[in-house]
Scaffold this active site. Sequence first.
Site, PDB file in Angstrom:
ATOM      1  N   HIS A 108     -17.749 -29.277  -3.589  1.00  0.00           N
ATOM      2  CA  HIS A 108     -18.726 -29.867  -4.517  1.00  0.00           C
ATOM      3  C   HIS A 108     -20.133 -29.418  -4.106  1.00  0.00           C
ATOM      4  CE1 HIS A 108     -15.409 -32.709  -5.260  1.00  0.00           C
ATOM      5  NE2 HIS A 108     -16.016 -33.027  -6.391  1.00  0.00           N
ATOM      6  N   GLY A 165     -13.770 -38.866  -4.698  1.00  0.00           N
ATOM      7  CA  GLY A 165     -12.961 -40.046  -5.028  1.00  0.00           C
ATOM      8  C   GLY A 165     -11.662 -39.643  -5.709  1.00  0.00           C
ATOM      9  N   LYS A 169     -23.566 -33.803  -2.674  1.00  0.00           N
ATOM     10  CA  LYS A 169     -22.553 -34.862  -2.816  1.00  0.00           C
ATOM     11  C   LYS A 169     -22.374 -35.603  -1.496  1.00  0.00           C
ATOM     12  CE  LYS A 169     -17.880 -35.887  -4.395  1.00  0.00           C
ATOM     13  NZ  LYS A 169     -18.226 -37.049  -5.203  1.00  0.00           N
TER      14      LYS A 169
END
Length: 328
Positions: free
Chosen positions: A209, A218, A213
Site C-alpha cells: 500500500h 484490514g 498507510k
Amino acid sequence: MNFVYSHGLYDKNTTGKYPCYYKARNDKRRYSILNNRTYKPVLLVCCLPQVMVNGLPGKMSSEVLNVLFERKLPVVPYSLTAENQIELFYHPKLSNQQPISLLRPSQRASRVERILEDYPRLIAVDYTHPDAVNSNALFYQKYQIPFVMGTTGGDREQLVQSTLQSNIYAVIAPNMGKQIVALQTILNRMAQNFPGVFQNYRLQVTESHQQTKAETSGTAKEIIQSFVKMGAHFEYSEDLRMIRSPVEQQQELKIPPEYLSGHAFHTYRLTSPDKSVEIAFQHNVLGRNIYAQGTVDAVVFLWNKIQQKASKKLYNMMDVLTEQLPNN
Ligand SMILES: NC(=O)C1=CN([C@@H]2O[C@H](COP(=O)(O)OP(=O)(O)OC[C@H]3O[C@@H](n4cnc5c(N)ncnc54)[C@H](OP(=O)(O)O)[C@@H]3O)[C@@H](O)[C@H]2O)C=CC1
Ligand SMILES: O=C(O)C1=N[C@H](C(=O)O)C[C@H](O)C1
C-alpha cells in the site's frame, strides 16, 4: 427535499410495501422473470439520504465525494476532520461560496445538534484514521447517526459491540470493493464448508500500500482468518510482508508512479508441507474508485434498511453485495 427517479425491477408482490413511493411506469410492459421470481418495471420515487463524508481532506473521503457527485446524491457541507486540519474544503463540483466546513474533534459536540436539525436524513461515511475508529463510532452512536465505517484498524470487537448496543444502523467493512468482497465471501464459505482443507499448509501474505498507510491491511487480516479456519499455518511475525517502500513498489511490483500514493496489492500463497503444491489468490487495485463506488452502494443499502425499519441493524459489505439485484 431531494428525490430520485429511477427505473428498476421490483418484486410485484412487494411493490405496495416498499418504503418509497412507486408509480407503475407502464403497465403494458411485460413482467420479467429473474431467479424464478416475477418483477415488474416501476418508476421509483423516493427521498434521498444526506451524506456526511468524514475524513476530508483525506484521499478516500475525497474519492467518495467524487462518486456522490457523479451519482447526484446530496452531500452535507460538513466533515469531521483531525485536530490540526484546515477549516474549509473546496471541491470543483461545489461553488466557492459553498465549501465543506471541516470540524475538528474539539468543535464537534457544539455543532452536531444543529447539523442534525438541518440534515435529518444524515448518514455518515467514515474514512479517517485507525486511531479515530472507536471514538468516531462512539460519536455516531451517541448522536444516533447511521454510519458506513470504511476506516480500518482500532478495536474491531469494541466497534461491533458498541454499535450493536447503540441500536443504530451501520455498515462496517475493511474493504468496500464489491469484487474483492465477493472473493472474501467465497473464502468465508470455503472455511465453513471445508474447515481442514489447508491443514498443515503454510500461508504467506504480501500486501503493498501507499507509504502513508498506518497499519496492516484490514482486508488481509480478515482473509488470513478465513485461511486459518481452513487449517493453514500463519504467523504474523514471519509470514506477512508489508511493502510500504515506493522503490520496491516500482521495481518489484511495477506499480505505475501515479499510483504509488494509492494502491492495494495483495497476494495470499499457500504451500503444502512437502512444497509440491502451491495455491495463490491475488487482488491488485490501482487507485481508490472501486472502494468509493462500493461505499456509495453501502449508503444506499443502509438508507433502504432505515426506510424499511429493518430489525437487523448492523451489516457488512457481504450483506450489501448479497442483496443487490442481479444486474447491479
Ligand atoms: N474499507 C475500504 O474499502 C477502504 C478502507 N480504507 C481505510 O480508510 C482509512 C483512510 O484511508 P485514506 O483516505 O487513504 O487515508 P488519508 O490519510 O488520506 O485520510 C485520512 C484523513 O482522516 C483525517 N483524520 C485523522 N484523524 C481524524 C479524526 N479523529 N476524525 C476525522 N478525521 C481524521 C486525516 O487527517 P490528518 O492527515 O491530519 O491526520 C486525513 O485527512 C484507512 O484506515 C484505510 O485503511 C482505505 C481504502 C479502502
Ligand atoms: O488504505 C488503503 O488504501 C486500503 N485499505 C483497506 C485495507 O486496509 O484493507 C482496503 C484496501 O486494501 C485499501
